[in-house]
Design a protein around this motif. Structure first.
Motif, PDB file in Angstrom:
ATOM      1  N   ALA A  92      -4.396  15.608  -4.718  1.00 39.01           N
ATOM      2  CA  ALA A  92      -4.968  14.660  -3.766  1.00 39.01           C
ATOM      3  C   ALA A  92      -4.309  13.293  -3.914  1.00 39.01           C
ATOM      4  O   ALA A  92      -3.722  12.978  -4.942  1.00 39.01           O
ATOM      5  CB  ALA A  92      -6.474  14.541  -3.985  1.00 39.01           C
ATOM      6  N   GLN A  93      -4.449  12.489  -2.867  1.00 39.60           N
ATOM      7  CA  GLN A  93      -3.940  11.131  -2.894  1.00 39.60           C
ATOM      8  C   GLN A  93      -4.747  10.266  -3.848  1.00 39.60           C
ATOM      9  O   GLN A  93      -4.226   9.322  -4.415  1.00 39.60           O
ATOM     10  CB  GLN A  93      -3.997  10.510  -1.503  1.00 39.60           C
ATOM     11  N   SER A  94      -6.042  10.591  -4.000  1.00 34.73           N
ATOM     12  CA  SER A  94      -6.904   9.739  -4.816  1.00 34.73           C
ATOM     13  C   SER A  94      -8.160  10.494  -5.222  1.00 34.73           C
ATOM     14  O   SER A  94      -8.509  11.524  -4.636  1.00 34.73           O
ATOM     15  CB  SER A  94      -7.314   8.498  -4.016  1.00 34.73           C
ATOM     16  N   GLU A  95      -8.828   9.931  -6.207  1.00 36.87           N
ATOM     17  CA  GLU A  95     -10.127  10.463  -6.616  1.00 36.87           C
ATOM     18  C   GLU A  95     -11.118  10.322  -5.469  1.00 36.87           C
ATOM     19  O   GLU A  95     -11.988  11.174  -5.274  1.00 36.87           O
ATOM     20  CB  GLU A  95     -10.621   9.703  -7.854  1.00 36.87           C
ATOM     21  N   GLU A  96     -10.975   9.265  -4.690  1.00 42.11           N
ATOM     22  CA  GLU A  96     -11.868   9.037  -3.552  1.00 42.11           C
ATOM     23  C   GLU A  96     -11.790  10.202  -2.551  1.00 42.11           C
ATOM     24  O   GLU A  96     -12.808  10.632  -2.007  1.00 42.11           O
ATOM     25  CB  GLU A  96     -11.513   7.723  -2.853  1.00 42.11           C
TER      26      GLU A  96
END
Length: 119
Positions: A86-90
């Motif tokens: 993923a691009q981020s944990e968000e």
């Protein structure tokens, strides 16, 4: 017949242009994460129940775009451990919220070792 050939040529040119454009788009940088999901009784879920969870996850992912990918998951007695890119944990939290999945702990993987690392 000549008209059909012109239409076909136009369609092929459009497809070629679309492919070329998609290849020049910047692909988001994805990191690898492991997600720990507390799910009491996970190991007792039936194949049908696991299939329903996978379908739900895939449906949510389909609406999120290229910034998140599910790699695989490991089911234990009371937890499911998932590997995502993923691009981020968000992005992972958004997926969990939209799917109704717990995401109790999320950790970015910074390296991988295996038995060959010792050589």
């Amino acid at each position: 017949m000549k008209y059909r050939s012109m239409v076909l040529a136009g369609c092929l040119a459009l497809v070629a242009a679309t492919v070329a454009h998609s290849q020049t788009k910047e692909v988001p940088s994805l990191q690898t994460y492991v997600i720990e999901r507390d799910l009491p009784g996970a190991g007792k879920l039936s194949a049908v129940e696991l299939q329903a969870i996978a379908r739900k996850s895939n449906g949510v992912l389909a609406g999120m775009g290229a910034g998140i990918q599910w790699v695989e998951s490991y089911v234990t007695a009371d937890k499911i451990y998932c590997v995502y890119r993923a691009q981020s944990e968000e992005a992972i939290r958004k997926h969990a919220d939209a799917g109704g999945f717990p995401a109790n702990r999320i950790a970015r993987i910074t390296g991988v070792i295996d038995p060959t690392t010792a050589r």
